[in-house]
Design a protein around this motif. Structure first.
Motif, PDB file in Angstrom:
ATOM      1  N   LEU A 527      39.419  41.734  36.420  1.00 15.43           N
ATOM      2  CA  LEU A 527      39.617  40.708  35.388  1.00 15.43           C
ATOM      3  C   LEU A 527      39.386  39.290  35.910  1.00 15.43           C
ATOM      4  CD1 LEU A 527      42.684  42.055  33.367  1.00 15.43           C
ATOM      5  CD2 LEU A 527      40.245  42.312  32.889  1.00 15.43           C
ATOM      6  N   CYS A 528      39.213  39.131  37.218  1.00 14.50           N
ATOM      7  CA  CYS A 528      38.945  37.787  37.754  1.00 14.50           C
ATOM      8  C   CYS A 528      37.463  37.434  37.683  1.00 14.50           C
ATOM      9  CB  CYS A 528      39.445  37.663  39.191  1.00 14.50           C
ATOM     10  SG  CYS A 528      38.518  38.647  40.391  1.00 14.50           S
ATOM     11  N   THR A 529      36.622  38.386  37.273  1.00 16.70           N
ATOM     12  CA  THR A 529      35.172  38.145  37.229  1.00 16.70           C
ATOM     13  C   THR A 529      34.803  37.257  36.040  1.00 16.70           C
ATOM     14  OG1 THR A 529      34.781  40.316  38.219  1.00 16.70           O
ATOM     15  CG2 THR A 529      32.910  39.253  37.125  1.00 16.70           C
ATOM     16  N   PRO A 530      34.093  36.155  36.269  1.00 18.37           N
ATOM     17  CA  PRO A 530      33.641  35.326  35.144  1.00 18.37           C
ATOM     18  C   PRO A 530      32.499  36.004  34.392  1.00 18.37           C
ATOM     19  CG  PRO A 530      33.558  34.130  37.243  1.00 18.37           C
ATOM     20  CD  PRO A 530      33.721  35.578  37.560  1.00 18.37           C
ATOM     21  N   ALA A 531      32.394  35.711  33.109  1.00 19.08           N
ATOM     22  CA  ALA A 531      31.306  36.289  32.310  1.00 19.08           C
ATOM     23  C   ALA A 531      29.985  35.588  32.589  1.00 19.08           C
ATOM     24  CB  ALA A 531      31.637  36.189  30.827  1.00 19.08           C
ATOM     25  N   SER A 532      30.052  34.353  33.088  1.00 26.12           N
ATOM     26  CA  SER A 532      28.823  33.577  33.281  1.00 26.12           C
ATOM     27  C   SER A 532      28.854  32.844  34.622  1.00 26.12           C
ATOM     28  CB  SER A 532      28.662  32.563  32.147  1.00 26.12           C
ATOM     29  OG  SER A 532      29.611  31.522  32.297  1.00 26.12           O
ATOM     30  N   SER A 533      27.706  32.280  34.982  1.00 26.74           N
ATOM     31  CA  SER A 533      27.629  31.462  36.196  1.00 26.74           C
ATOM     32  C   SER A 533      27.789  29.984  35.863  1.00 26.74           C
ATOM     33  CB  SER A 533      26.287  31.696  36.912  1.00 26.74           C
ATOM     34  OG  SER A 533      25.202  31.380  36.051  1.00 26.74           O
ATOM     35  N   VAL A 534      28.333  29.701  34.685  1.00 25.18           N
ATOM     36  CA  VAL A 534      28.544  28.313  34.246  1.00 25.18           C
ATOM     37  C   VAL A 534      29.402  27.505  35.237  1.00 25.18           C
ATOM     38  CG1 VAL A 534      29.616  26.890  32.440  1.00 25.18           C
ATOM     39  CG2 VAL A 534      28.096  28.760  31.820  1.00 25.18           C
ATOM     40  N   PRO A 535      30.436  28.117  35.903  1.00 21.73           N
ATOM     41  CA  PRO A 535      31.193  27.335  36.893  1.00 21.73           C
ATOM     42  C   PRO A 535      30.301  26.658  37.940  1.00 21.73           C
ATOM     43  CG  PRO A 535      32.349  29.377  36.455  1.00 21.73           C
ATOM     44  CD  PRO A 535      31.051  29.459  35.704  1.00 21.73           C
ATOM     45  N   CYS A 536      29.250  27.361  38.379  1.00 25.44           N
ATOM     46  CA  CYS A 536      28.316  26.761  39.343  1.00 25.44           C
ATOM     47  C   CYS A 536      27.482  25.671  38.678  1.00 25.44           C
ATOM     48  CB  CYS A 536      27.390  27.835  39.918  1.00 25.44           C
ATOM     49  SG  CYS A 536      27.816  28.279  41.609  1.00 25.44           S
ATOM     50  N   GLU A 537      27.096  25.891  37.425  1.00 26.19           N
ATOM     51  CA  GLU A 537      26.312  24.880  36.714  1.00 26.19           C
ATOM     52  C   GLU A 537      27.125  23.606  36.527  1.00 26.19           C
ATOM     53  OE1 GLU A 537      24.521  26.371  33.148  1.00 26.19           O
ATOM     54  OE2 GLU A 537      23.795  28.193  34.111  1.00 26.19           O
ATOM     55  N   ARG A 538      28.439  23.767  36.322  1.00 26.52           N
ATOM     56  CA  ARG A 538      29.296  22.580  36.189  1.00 26.52           C
ATOM     57  C   ARG A 538      29.344  21.798  37.498  1.00 26.52           C
ATOM     58  NH1 ARG A 538      33.190  26.139  33.115  1.00 26.52           N
ATOM     59  NH2 ARG A 538      32.728  25.733  30.927  1.00 26.52           N
ATOM     60  N   VAL A 539      29.346  22.520  38.608  1.00 27.26           N
ATOM     61  CA  VAL A 539      29.320  21.852  39.918  1.00 27.26           C
ATOM     62  C   VAL A 539      28.060  21.009  40.036  1.00 27.26           C
ATOM     63  CG1 VAL A 539      29.082  22.219  42.412  1.00 27.26           C
ATOM     64  CG2 VAL A 539      30.728  23.577  41.102  1.00 27.26           C
ATOM     65  N   PHE A 540      26.930  21.567  39.602  1.00 30.83           N
ATOM     66  CA  PHE A 540      25.670  20.842  39.731  1.00 30.83           C
ATOM     67  C   PHE A 540      25.530  19.725  38.697  1.00 30.83           C
ATOM     68  CE2 PHE A 540      23.935  24.797  41.945  1.00 30.83           C
ATOM     69  CZ  PHE A 540      24.095  24.212  43.198  1.00 30.83           C
ATOM     70  N   SER A 541      26.224  19.842  37.579  1.00 33.71           N
ATOM     71  CA  SER A 541      26.262  18.719  36.635  1.00 33.71           C
ATOM     72  C   SER A 541      26.913  17.521  37.308  1.00 33.71           C
ATOM     73  CB  SER A 541      27.055  19.100  35.376  1.00 33.71           C
ATOM     74  OG  SER A 541      26.377  20.091  34.653  1.00 33.71           O
ATOM     75  N   LYS A 542      27.989  17.800  38.041  1.00 33.80           N
ATOM     76  CA  LYS A 542      28.664  16.742  38.791  1.00 33.80           C
ATOM     77  C   LYS A 542      27.800  16.284  39.967  1.00 33.80           C
ATOM     78  CE  LYS A 542      32.091  15.405  37.876  1.00 33.80           C
ATOM     79  NZ  LYS A 542      32.502  14.205  37.094  1.00 33.80           N
ATOM     80  N   ALA A 543      27.049  17.213  40.543  1.00 28.69           N
ATOM     81  CA  ALA A 543      26.169  16.853  41.669  1.00 28.69           C
ATOM     82  C   ALA A 543      25.128  15.833  41.242  1.00 28.69           C
ATOM     83  CB  ALA A 543      25.485  18.106  42.217  1.00 28.69           C
ATOM     84  N   GLY A 544      24.674  15.921  39.990  1.00 33.05           N
ATOM     85  CA  GLY A 544      23.716  14.959  39.477  1.00 33.05           C
ATOM     86  C   GLY A 544      24.282  13.548  39.438  1.00 33.05           C
TER      87      GLY A 544
END
Length: 569
Positions: A527-544
């Motif tokens: 149940l700890c598995t995320p449905a998407s890789s959006v958490p990583c995309e959020r990191v890169f949004s901040k990286a921008g």
């Protein structure tokens, strides 16, 4: 009157009080001294017992204050993605001086050193948190900065304290080498080893890029492709395969582009909205690679249909107009796409259990589409609905067959078997869950068993002749008992009524961990598995924001530290 005059002149009277004409009391230690119209004895007392302590206390207070302000400055740099050079900006220095003239702003180099120290401290805390958990899932993605530097990010997700999902950014590594599966796998394996989670990973979530898929295969981990990407591909394919709808989208893009690029048109639209008593809203342009931007563009255009038409009537233009029939087609298609938009938003949540929702949500999407195409609607919308249903069923069949998705669905007490589209797939998932449960029971028994040699001697009665047969019988009996125990636990859990959809499944498992101890361990893992890789995309949004035009000379190591603190603090 003389003492009063003295008190006004000598600073030592700040620490003494006149209690009688010939006595004073020290305000710092309450000692009483004789007073004879001079302050000599008072000065000796103060200098001997209190002066150094007062200075030390004042110095300590100033040091504490500076430390607090330094930490706050570091937090501002991290949270607001400010450049280190801000400490050299004239306006910033004047502002700080007005707030606290005594505060000495650290140099750029000193500030960078403080960020590095904070990073090391935060990393140790995060490692301690991850060390406590038994199972984690990872998401991973790649990004290219404005300097054309490539980065690989990995986030870690697990059930933390108080039955809530927690996440930690493990690292954002500069990736100058070729983006092959082997190279990516090597960096990820190194990160997992550094964080001590090599044998704890339940699943890794990535996009569908071939090198990412091959990388997870190289690492021999369970893998599922980001569901947000999957939904994006399903809807984009349906939109692109519909030529009539594609023509309407092209018109809408031109119309939105006209209002966004012309100041006259933009001002006219604002005036019309105010005249009609409407809220001031802007038109939204679509991004070619993301279907949800198409949805939002058309939704806003329908919402502003009247003011857009009125604004165009008062402007000179050669824009192709969207007709009434075309608006009807758009309305019908938006009804079909609305549940997809809601599903994408829900499955992209980082703090809620989401992998277990994938199969039930896909099932709900299919049922919603069936209801929509049964209603009267333009032929273009009905055709799109049929295309969406065909692709959904194809994906749904695949998702129900994946162990990570099927087990997560079964282990979510909100869904269990009801979440499945196919009863056959549900039955297969129950067998898989029973097998996983039996593995845990078997491992537990192995740890609790007495040494094999003495057990074997008891079973065979010391006879060498029958030893192999007797041992085989004993192993078969033990295996049957393990399978029976696992089956009982799984069937008892499945026979319980489902909990409400809005309840927290992790709270359920916390309450039931003594009743279903083996399934509880599996629930924490799946149940700890995320449905998407959006958490990583959020990191890169901040990286921008971190690697911007104003901060384009940051070293990759510094970028990693800033992003780590921004995400984990």
């Amino acid at each position: 009157m003389e003492p009063a005059r003295k008190r006004r002149i000598s600073p030592v009277w700040e620490h003494f009080d006149l209690i009688s004409p010939n006595k004073v009391r020290c305000l710092l230690c309450s000692k009483e001294l004789g007073y004879n119209n001079n302050t000599s004895s008072m000065l000796r007392h103060y200098r001997a017992l209190h002066e150094n302590k007062e200075e030390t206390r004042a110095s300590s207070s100033q040091a504490t204050r500076k430390q607090e302000l330094d930490e706050t400055l570091v937090s501002m740099i991290v949270k607001d993605t400010q450049p280190f050079s801000i400490v050299e900006d004239v306006g910033f220095r004047a502002f700080v001086s007005k707030l606290d003239p005594n505060y000495v702003i650290p140099t750029r180099q000193a500030l960078k050193a403080m960020v590095e120290a904070k990073y090391e401290s935060a990393k140790e805390k995060a490692k301690a948190k991850v060390e406590k958990v038994a199972a984690v899932s990872l998401t991973s993605d790649m990004w290219t900065s404005i300097n054309m530097d490539a980065y690989l990010a990995v986030t870690c997700h697990f059930v933390g304290d108080k039955t809530r999902l927690s996440s930690v950014l493990l690292g954002v590594k500069a990736f100058p080498q070729s983006h092959t599966a082997e190279n990516i796998a090597r960096v990820k394996a190194s990160l997992m080893e550094e964080w001590g989670i090599t044998n704890k990973v339940t699943c890794m979530v990535t996009d569908g890029a071939p090198n990412m898929v091959a990388c997870v295969r190289e690492l021999k981990l369970r893998h599922h492709i980001c569901i947000a990407h999957t939904l994006n591909l399903i809807v984009k394919k349906a939109l692109d395969q519909n030529p009539v709808f594609s023509g309407i989208r092209a018109k809408a893009r031109k119309l939105v582009g006209f209002f966004r690029s012309s100041t006259t048109a933009k001002e006219k639209l604002t005036q019309v909205q105010l005249h009609l008593g409407m809220a001031k809203l802007k038109l939204m342009q679509e991004v070619e690679t993301r279907w949800n931007s198409t949805y939002l563009m058309l939704q806003r255009l329908v919402e502003l249909r009247e003011p857009v038409g009125a604004a165009l009537a008062g402007l000179q233009h050669d824009m192709p107009m969207i007709t009434s029939d075309e608006f009807s087609i758009v309305g019908g298609c938006l009804s079909l796409l609305s549940p997809f938009y809601d599903a994408t938003v829900e499955l992209s949540a980082e703090e809620n259990v989401s992998a277990s929702k994938v199969v039930p949500l896909m099932k709900m999407l299919e049922q919603n589409l069936q209801e929509e195409i049964a209603k009267p609607a333009p032929a273009v919308a009905l055709e799109m609905g049929e295309q969406l249903i065909r692709q959904l069923r194809e994906k749904l069949y695949t998702l129900q067959s994946m162990s990570i998705m099927s087990l997560a669905t079964l282990l979510d007490p909100r869904f269990k078997v009801i979440g499945f589209f196919s009863q056959t797939k549900a039955t297969e998932a129950i067998k898989r869950l029973t097998s996983e449960c039996a593995t845990i029971v078997r491992a537990q028994q192995s740890r609790e068993e007495i040494p094999q040699a003495s057990t074997s001697h008891d079973v065979t009665g010391g006879s060498k002749l029958w030893r192999h047969l007797d041992t085989s019988v004993m192993e078969a009996r033990r295996s049957q008992n393990v399978t029976a125990d696992a089956t009982v636990e799984v069937q008892r859990y499945l026979s319980e009524p489902n909990i409400g959809r809005l309840e927290n499944p992790l709270e359920y498992w916390e309450r039931q961990k003594l009743l279903y101890p083996n399934l509880h361990k599996l629930a924490l893992a799946f149940l700890c598995t995320p449905a998407s890789s959006v958490p990583c995309e959020r990191v890169f949004s901040k990286a921008g924001e971190v690697v911007s035009k104003k901060r384009n000379r940051l070293k990759p190591k510094t970028v990693e530290k800033l992003l780590f603190l921004n995400k984990n603090e």
